[in-house]
Structure formats: C-alpha cells, structure tokens
Design an enzyme around this catalytic site. Structure first.
Site, PDB file in Angstrom:
ATOM      1  N   ASN A 148      36.779  36.791  -5.232  1.00 34.72           N
ATOM      2  CA  ASN A 148      36.908  37.509  -4.233  1.00 34.72           C
ATOM      3  C   ASN A 148      37.954  38.484  -4.970  1.00 34.72           C
ATOM      4  OD1 ASN A 148      38.274  36.557  -2.950  1.00 34.72           O
ATOM      5  ND2 ASN A 148      37.468  37.908  -0.792  1.00 34.72           N
ATOM      6  N   HIS A 150      40.763  36.948  -4.288  1.00 31.23           N
ATOM      7  CA  HIS A 150      42.180  36.675  -3.331  1.00 31.23           C
ATOM      8  C   HIS A 150      43.200  35.363  -4.440  1.00 31.23           C
ATOM      9  CE1 HIS A 150      40.046  33.448  -1.370  1.00 31.23           C
ATOM     10  NE2 HIS A 150      40.235  32.918  -2.218  1.00 31.23           N
ATOM     11  N   GLU A 155      43.394  38.161   0.757  1.00 25.38           N
ATOM     12  CA  GLU A 155      42.089  38.964   0.752  1.00 25.38           C
ATOM     13  C   GLU A 155      41.665  40.001   0.508  1.00 25.38           C
ATOM     14  OE1 GLU A 155      39.504  36.572   0.915  1.00 25.38           O
ATOM     15  OE2 GLU A 155      38.429  36.458   2.704  1.00 25.38           O
TER      16      GLU A 155
HETATM   17  C1  GLP Z   1      41.046  29.690  -2.049  1.00 20.66           C
HETATM   18  C2  GLP Z   1      42.164  29.300  -1.705  1.00 20.66           C
HETATM   19  C3  GLP Z   1      43.094  29.541  -3.013  1.00 20.66           C
HETATM   20  C4  GLP Z   1      43.016  29.281  -4.429  1.00 20.66           C
HETATM   21  C5  GLP Z   1      41.339  30.004  -4.542  1.00 20.66           C
HETATM   22  C6  GLP Z   1      40.338  29.741  -5.746  1.00 20.66           C
HETATM   23  O1  GLP Z   1      39.927  29.726  -1.373  1.00 20.66           O
HETATM   24  N1  GLP Z   1      43.093  29.491  -0.680  1.00 20.66           N
HETATM   25  O2  GLP Z   1      44.252  29.362  -2.899  1.00 20.66           O
HETATM   26  O3  GLP Z   1      43.608  29.440  -6.135  1.00 20.66           O
HETATM   27  O4  GLP Z   1      40.241  30.319  -2.725  1.00 20.66           O
HETATM   28  O5  GLP Z   1      39.903  28.336  -5.925  1.00 20.66           O
HETATM   29  P1  GLP Z   1      39.586  27.493  -6.581  1.00 20.66           P
HETATM   30  O6  GLP Z   1      40.133  26.903  -7.237  1.00 20.66           O
HETATM   31  O7  GLP Z   1      38.405  26.239  -5.681  1.00 20.66           O
HETATM   32  O8  GLP Z   1      37.926  28.586  -7.192  1.00 20.66           O
END
Ligand code: GLP
Length: 256
Positions: A148, A150, A155
């Site tokens: 999304n 973030h 968020e």
């Molecule tokens: C998570 C973490 C983030 C991370 C993001 C992407 O919730 N809080 O720090 O960068 O979401 O995660 P992923 O690399 O598993 O797609």
C-alpha cells in the site's frame, strides 16, 4: 547478471533496474558495505520483509569472509508491533535477530530496539529519534515498499515530517505481516515505526523493491503525485540522497 541505471530529465535520484534478485541484494549490501567502510560507527536502519532476505544473506557472507566489519555499526531497528518484545514469536525484532543480528554477531550493545514495550511508548518513540540524533542521525536507511506504499510502518496517511511514533496498521498490512509467520500469527493493530521524516533526513536512502506485484505501487511512488495516500511518494524529496533499486518486475509499470 545485468543492471541498467536509467537517467531521467525530471529525476534527481538514482534508479537502477537489475535483471535478477541476486544483483538487487548485492547492490543493497554494497550500500551497507560502503557506508561502514567510510563511517565504521555509522547509525543505520535496515528493513524486515521478504525483499531484504538476499541482502541479509550477502551481508552475513561478507562478515564471515572478513570483508565487512559490522562491529561498530549502530543498528536501529525500523519498526515492530506495539507491545511486542523480541521474545514474542511474531516480533519483527526477533525476525531480525534470527535472519541477521545473531548470524552476523552484531554486538548487542550496538542494537537499538524499537521501544514497543516501553511503559510510556509515546515518550519512548520520541526518545528513539533522540537516540538516532545522538549517533549523528542515520547515515544509511535501506527501506522496502509495502503493497500500500508504506515505508517501514509509515502507513497511508503518513507525511514527510512524521517522527518515530505509534501508528495504526491497515487490515491489509496486518494480513501481509501475518504471512511472514504462515498466517498463524496474531498481528497487533498498532505498531511503532521510525518516522518518514526521520528516514528522509538520512544521508543515504536505498529503496529496494522486487516483483511485478509491486509494479503499480512503485509507479505511484515514483511517478505519481506526492500524497499521504502513498507514503513512498515522499521519498523523492531526498533528491540525490535517494537510490532506487528495482528488478524488472517492479519496474515494469514505470513510464521512463
Ligand atoms: C513490511 C515492513 C516493511 C517492509 C514492507 C515490505 O510490513 N514493515 O519494512 O519494507 O512491509 O515487505 P516485503 O519486502 O515482504 O514485501
């Protein structure tokens, strides 16, 4: 392995599109190595998630091979669930310990945990920013991008001046997080994250994104308007302090 650095007339940041995940991971690890070669006691933050797994393996390999000295680095955890402690199974700090901090033998004294279990978490979050400032501010922030938009747990609704603080997690983010524990973990409704404002002050920011599933949000973050609906869209404010590393899938919806 191949990479292509794309230049763009309206872009201050560096965009590198790589052919495979191994190269993305190696380039992210290079940013850590370069930072610590220059400033051995640098304060840095690195993310959790699936995307950085390759970077962490490469960092551990370099440390084991004596190519990288992590012994003086000040490691600031990026985010974790409110109330969680490293003893909780579904804790991002515990995840980090398992994936990197323990295998890399990072001295415990140099690891700064997000104070999610503090008695007064609001005050502790502000204290965490002061701790970062005490170590000279972040020399390097490697971040991923949530589905999304973030950054850390900043968020949608988060802005470019936001400090480290408590945030509400969106249902989709909680579901994404639960997937790291095979969907079995009960993810709290709130988290604490290093603020986007704190991240934007870092001397070097590296955004790593992998996979076609993130192509749309990468496009919105890099080519859409700056908006609190997509916190990643504020990263461009870092100008030439920002480096974006994408694989072909993540870059597939970029227009230039
Ligand atoms: C998570 C973490 C983030 C991370 C993001 C992407 O919730 N809080 O720090 O960068 O979401 O995660 P992923 O690399 O598993 O797609």
């Amino acid at each position: 392995m191949a990479s292509e650095t794309r230049s763009g007339a309206t872009r201050d940041y560096t965009l590198t599109v790589v052919d495979d995940y191994a190269l993305l991971s190696a380039l992210a690890a290079d940013a850590v190595s370069e930072t610590l070669a220059q400033t051995p006691g640098a304060a840095l933050t690195l993310p959790t998630g699936d995307t950085p797994l390759g970077m962490y393996s490469e960092l551990v390999r370099r440390i084991d091979a004596g190519e990288l000295d992590f012994s003086q680095a000040q490691f600031f955890c990026l985010d974790d669930y409110l109330g969680s402690t490293p003893e909780d199974e579904a804790s991002l700090t515990r995840w980090l310990k398992t994936v990197f901090l323990d295998p890399a033998r990072v001295p415990e004294a140099n690891v700064h945990y997000v104070p999610t279990a503090a008695e007064d978490p609001v005050a502790a979050a502000a204290g965490y920013d002061r701790e970062i400032a005490h170590f000279g501010g972040l020399e390097l922030a490697v971040v991923g991008l949530g589905p999304n938009g973030h950054i850390g747990f900043n968020e949608p609704g988060s802005g470019p001046d936001d400090p480290t603080r408590i945030v509400d997690l969106q249902p989709a983010t909680r579901a994404q997080s639960a997937a790291y524990w095979d969907g079995k973990a009960d993810i709290p409704a709130q988290a604490m994250t290093i603020g986007l404002g704190t991240i934007l002050q870092a001397k070097r920011i590296v955004l790593i994104v992998s996979g076609e599933g993130k192509a749309e949000i990468v496009h919105a973050s890099l080519e859409g308007p700056e908006t609190t609906d997509v916190p990643g869209s504020f990263l461009r404010r870092a100008g030439d302090r920002l480096e974006v590393i994408l694989d072909q899938g993540a870059a597939s919806k970029l227009e230039m």
